[in-house]
Design an enzyme around this catalytic site. Structure first.
Site, PDB file in Angstrom:
ATOM      1  N   LYS A  70       0.819  -1.204   0.000  1.00 48.75           N
ATOM      2  CA  LYS A  70       0.000   0.000   0.000  1.00 48.75           C
ATOM      3  C   LYS A  70       0.857   1.260   0.000  1.00 48.75           C
ATOM      4  O   LYS A  70       0.446   2.293  -0.525  1.00 48.75           O
ATOM      5  CB  LYS A  70      -0.937  -0.003   1.196  1.00 48.75           C
ATOM      6  CG  LYS A  70      -2.040  -1.041   1.093  1.00 48.75           C
ATOM      7  CD  LYS A  70      -2.991  -0.972   2.275  1.00 48.75           C
ATOM      8  CE  LYS A  70      -4.108  -1.997   2.117  1.00 48.75           C
ATOM      9  NZ  LYS A  70      -5.038  -1.975   3.271  1.00 48.75           N
ATOM     10  N   ARG A  71       2.025   1.185   0.599  1.00 47.26           N
ATOM     11  CA  ARG A  71       2.860   2.393   0.625  1.00 47.26           C
ATOM     12  C   ARG A  71       3.407   2.735  -0.757  1.00 47.26           C
ATOM     13  O   ARG A  71       3.898   3.835  -0.979  1.00 47.26           O
ATOM     14  CB  ARG A  71       4.000   2.237   1.632  1.00 47.26           C
ATOM     15  CG  ARG A  71       5.069   1.223   1.247  1.00 47.26           C
ATOM     16  CD  ARG A  71       6.082   1.076   2.377  1.00 47.26           C
ATOM     17  NE  ARG A  71       7.141   0.150   2.035  1.00 47.26           N
ATOM     18  CZ  ARG A  71       8.209   0.473   1.314  1.00 47.26           C
ATOM     19  NH1 ARG A  71       8.344   1.700   0.853  1.00 47.26           N
ATOM     20  NH2 ARG A  71       9.129  -0.426   1.038  1.00 47.26           N
TER      21      ARG A  71
END
Length: 279
Positions: A70-71
Site C-alpha cells: 500500500k505504501r
C-alpha cells in the site's frame, strides 16, 4: 497447532482442507509462501491425502526494489478500470512481469493461454512499472475495434454533446491515447462549446483570415483543406508551423492535435469558419 485460541483454524490447516475439498492438483503462489509448504505437506501426510504439485513464483516489487504494498500506492483492479485501463492490457502486463514467451511483449489472452507454461516463469522478482503499463495499454487501445472503444469512452464524455460522430472521432484520436480517460480528453477537442483566442501574431492573423476566405469556397474534404492550408502558407511567405500552430489554437484551443486537416474536416465547415471569424 491446528486451531487458534478463539477456535478459528490456523492458515496452514485451513488452506490444506480447502484445497482437498476442491480437488486442487497444483498450488502455485508467491515465493513468500515457501516456508509454509513443508508445514502443509506434513498436514497432507497426516490426513493421508495425495500431495498437490507445489510451485513458487517471484514476488512483484515496487520501483524501490521492495515488495509491492500500500505504501507504493497499490491500486485495486476496479481503480485501474476507472482510470481507463483495458482488462486485457492489465492481464498482459501482469503476465509479462514474471513470465516470458520469447520477445513477445503484446499478446491477447487467447495467446497467453496457448503459450503459458511454468518452465518460462522467471526466477527473479519483477518491478512494477506504471509507465510500462500505460505504454502497453496504449498498444491495446490502438489495435482495439473502434466500436468497442466508443462504448468504453461514452461514460467519460458529457451527455447532450454536439459535434461529429464519436466513431469518427475515436478512429482519428485513438493512436494518441494511453488510457480510455485520455482518449476521452482527446475526443473532447471536437465537442468544446467555444475556443478562446490566444494572442495570435499579426502575420499569422492575416494568414488565417486569408485561409478562412479559401475555406469558404473549397469542397469540405481533407485533401481540399490541406491544399488550402498549403496555398495560404506559400502566399503569406511563411513556414507551415507559423500557420498551423495558430490555426490549432484558434480552432481547438490546443497546441497539439492530430493532423490539422483531418481535425478541420471532422469539426465541419460551419464550426471552423465560425471560430476563424473571431480572430
Amino acid at each position: 497447532m491446528l486451531l487458534r485460541a478463539d477456535g478459528v483454524p490456523t492458515y496452514n490447516f485451513g488452506v490444506v482442507v480447502d484445497d482437498i475439498d476442491m480437488d486442487i492438483t497444483h498450488v502455485i503462489r508467491g515465493d513468500d509462501h515457501v516456508n509454509n509448504t513443508p508445514r502443509q505437506i506434513h498436514i497432507y501426510e497426516a490426513l493421508h491425502m495425495p500431495l498437490p504439485r507445489f510451485g513458487h513464483v517471484p514476488m512483484i516489487l515496487g520501483a524501490d526494489g521492495e515488495r509491492l504494498s500500500k505504501r507504493h500506492g497499490a491500486t485495486s483492479v476496479i481503480e485501474y478500470r476507472d482510470a481507463g485501463f483495458l482488462p486485457e492490457a492489465l492481464c498482459n502486463y501482469l503476465a509479462r512481469l514474471g513470465w516470458s514467451h520469447g520477445d513477445a511483449e503484446i499478446f491477447s489472452m487467447q495467446q497467453f493461454r496457448q503459450w503459458f507454461d511454468l518452465e518460462h516463469v522467471s526466477a527473479s522478482p519483477a518491478r512494477f512499472d506504471p509507465e510500462k503499463l500505460k505504454w502497453l495499454n496504449q498498444q491495446h487501445i490502438k489495435s482495439d475495434k473502434t466500436e468497442r472503444l466508443v462504448r468504453l469512452v461514452q461514460p467519460f464524455l458529457p451527455q447532450g454533446r454536439r459535434g461529429p460522430p464519436l466513431e469518427r472521432v475515436v478512429e482519428l484520436v485513438k493512436d494518441r491515447a494511453a488510457t480510455i480517460r485520455q482518449l476521452a480528453d482527446e475526443a473532447m477537442l471536437f465537442y468544446a462549446e467555444g475556443v478562446a483566442e490566444q494572442g495570435i501574431p499579426g502575420e499569422a492573423r492575416d494568414a488565417l483570415k486569408a485561409l478562412k476566405a479559401r475555406l469558404e469556397k473549397v469542397s469540405w474534404d481533407r485533401a481540399a483543406i490541406n491544399a488550402a492550408i498549403k496555398e495560404t502558407v506559400v502566399a503569406a511567405g511563411l513556414k507551415m508551423p507559423q500557420v498551423a500552430m495558430p490555426l490549432r489554437q484558434v480552432v481547438t484551443g490546443r497546441t497539439q492535435t492530430p493532423s490539422i486537416d483531418a481535425v478541420l474536416e471532422l469539426l465541419g465547415r460551419e464550426t471552423v469558419l465560425a471560430r476563424l471569424k473571431e480572430i
